[in-house]
Design a protein around this motif. Structure first.
Motif, PDB file in Angstrom:
ATOM      1  N   UNK A  33       1.162  -1.551  -0.087  1.00 15.27           N
ATOM      2  CA  UNK A  33       0.059   0.113  -0.242  1.00 15.27           C
ATOM      3  C   UNK A  33       0.807   0.891   0.030  1.00 15.27           C
ATOM      4  N   UNK A  34       1.899   1.661   0.805  1.00 12.47           N
ATOM      5  CA  UNK A  34       2.943   2.616   0.535  1.00 12.47           C
ATOM      6  C   UNK A  34       3.251   2.915  -0.426  1.00 12.47           C
ATOM      7  N   UNK A  35       4.061   1.961  -1.510  1.00 16.25           N
ATOM      8  CA  UNK A  35       4.693   1.367  -2.744  1.00 16.25           C
ATOM      9  C   UNK A  35       3.712   2.220  -3.690  1.00 16.25           C
ATOM     10  N   UNK A  36       2.195   1.855  -3.115  1.00 17.69           N
ATOM     11  CA  UNK A  36       0.951   2.322  -4.645  1.00 17.69           C
ATOM     12  C   UNK A  36       0.868   3.995  -4.059  1.00 17.69           C
ATOM     13  N   UNK A  37       0.223   4.076  -3.276  1.00 17.61           N
ATOM     14  CA  UNK A  37       0.353   5.434  -2.661  1.00 17.61           C
ATOM     15  C   UNK A  37       0.657   6.711  -3.150  1.00 17.61           C
ATOM     16  N   UNK A  38       2.861   6.057  -2.798  1.00 17.32           N
ATOM     17  CA  UNK A  38       3.692   7.391  -3.470  1.00 17.32           C
ATOM     18  C   UNK A  38       3.499   7.304  -5.039  1.00 17.32           C
ATOM     19  N   UNK A  39       3.353   6.198  -5.601  1.00 18.67           N
ATOM     20  CA  UNK A  39       3.318   6.180  -6.544  1.00 18.67           C
ATOM     21  C   UNK A  39       1.518   6.799  -7.222  1.00 18.67           C
ATOM     22  N   UNK A  87      -1.949   3.695 -15.905  1.00 18.39           N
ATOM     23  CA  UNK A  87      -2.411   3.917 -17.059  1.00 18.39           C
ATOM     24  C   UNK A  87      -2.104   3.304 -18.484  1.00 18.39           C
ATOM     25  N   UNK A  88      -2.304   1.181 -17.900  1.00 15.29           N
ATOM     26  CA  UNK A  88      -2.494   0.409 -19.385  1.00 15.29           C
ATOM     27  C   UNK A  88      -2.312  -0.547 -18.191  1.00 15.29           C
ATOM     28  N   UNK A  89      -2.765  -1.797 -19.201  1.00 12.56           N
ATOM     29  CA  UNK A  89      -3.452  -3.239 -18.400  1.00 12.56           C
ATOM     30  C   UNK A  89      -1.474  -3.987 -17.849  1.00 12.56           C
ATOM     31  N   UNK A  90      -1.345  -3.609 -18.829  1.00  5.50           N
ATOM     32  CA  UNK A  90       0.174  -3.801 -18.314  1.00  5.50           C
ATOM     33  C   UNK A  90       0.458  -3.489 -17.647  1.00  5.50           C
ATOM     34  N   UNK A  91       0.632  -2.227 -16.675  1.00  2.91           N
ATOM     35  CA  UNK A  91       1.258  -1.612 -15.201  1.00  2.91           C
ATOM     36  C   UNK A  91       0.412  -2.697 -14.234  1.00  2.91           C
ATOM     37  N   UNK A  92      -1.312  -2.519 -14.690  1.00  2.00           N
ATOM     38  CA  UNK A  92      -1.974  -3.055 -13.724  1.00  2.00           C
ATOM     39  C   UNK A  92      -1.234  -4.201 -13.085  1.00  2.00           C
ATOM     40  N   UNK A  93      -0.750  -5.029 -14.132  1.00  4.79           N
ATOM     41  CA  UNK A  93      -0.474  -6.179 -13.999  1.00  4.79           C
ATOM     42  C   UNK A  93       1.192  -6.456 -13.046  1.00  4.79           C
ATOM     43  N   UNK A  94       1.753  -5.420 -13.029  1.00  5.62           N
ATOM     44  CA  UNK A  94       3.586  -5.318 -12.481  1.00  5.62           C
ATOM     45  C   UNK A  94       2.277  -4.990 -11.095  1.00  5.62           C
ATOM     46  N   UNK A  95       1.830  -4.548 -10.673  1.00  5.21           N
ATOM     47  CA  UNK A  95       1.159  -3.581  -9.553  1.00  5.21           C
ATOM     48  C   UNK A  95       0.706  -4.949  -8.623  1.00  5.21           C
ATOM     49  N   UNK A  96      -0.278  -5.896  -9.729  1.00  6.03           N
ATOM     50  CA  UNK A  96      -0.841  -6.746  -8.776  1.00  6.03           C
ATOM     51  C   UNK A  96      -0.024  -7.729  -8.549  1.00  6.03           C
ATOM     52  N   UNK A  97       1.865  -7.960  -9.379  1.00  8.94           N
ATOM     53  CA  UNK A  97       2.959  -8.841  -8.820  1.00  8.94           C
ATOM     54  C   UNK A  97       3.592  -8.502  -7.989  1.00  8.94           C
TER      55      UNK A  97
END
Length: 122
Positions: A33-39, A87-97
Motif C-alpha cells: 500500500x505504501x508503494x502504490x500510494x507513493x506513486x 496507465x495501462x493493463x500492463x502496469x496494472x499487472x505489474x502492480x498486481x505482481x
C-alpha cells in the motif's frame, strides 16, 4: 484506467501455510500500500468478511428472500480487493505482481478493468 485487483482466497491453501508465512502475507500489504500510494496509483482497498457471514437477497413476485451465505459452494472465495489507477493493463499487472499473495500458489490475484465508475455523490 481503473482496475480492480481481486484477491481470491483458498482456505485450504491458507491453512497449509505456516504462521510466519501467513504473517508475511498480511504484513506485506502495508509495504504494498505504501508503494502504490507513493506513486498515486492507489484508489482504495477493502477486505471482506468470511463468506459464511454473508447473506444473499433475492426477490420474486414482490416477496423478498434472504438466505444465509455463502453464496457459492466453492473452495475459493473473494477475500478483498484493491482499486487502482494505472496507465495501462500492463502496469496494472505489474502492480498486481507486487502483492504479497502472488508468491504463494493458490492465493491468486485477478486483474479486471473497471468499465464504469460513478464515484461518491456529493
Amino acid at each position: 484506467m481503473k482496475f480492480m485487483l481481486i484477491i481470491h482466497m483458498n482456505p485450504d491453501t491458507w491453512a497449509g501455510l505456516d504462521t510466519e508465512t501467513q504473517e508475511k502475507v498480511m504484513n506485506g500489504h502495508d509495504a504494498f500500500q505504501a508503494k502504490i500510494r507513493a506513486t498515486g496509483e492507489m484508489e482504495g482497498t477493502w477486505a471482506l468478511a468470511d463468506p459464511g457471514a454473508s447473506a444473499v437477497v433475492s426477490q420474486r413476485g414482490g416477496k423478498r428472500t434472504v438466505t444465509d451465505g455463502p453464496y457459492l459452494e466453492a473452495k475459493e472465495f473473494l477475500a478483498g480487493y484493491y482499486v487502482i489507477e494505472a496507465d495501462s493493463r500492463d502496469r496494472a499487472l505489474e502492480i498486481a505482481a507486487m502483492m504479497p499473495e502472488v508468491e504463494f500458489g493458490g492465493l491468486g490475484i485477478e486483474v479486471r478493468e473497471i468499465l464504469h465508475y460513478a464515484g461518491p455523490t456529493a
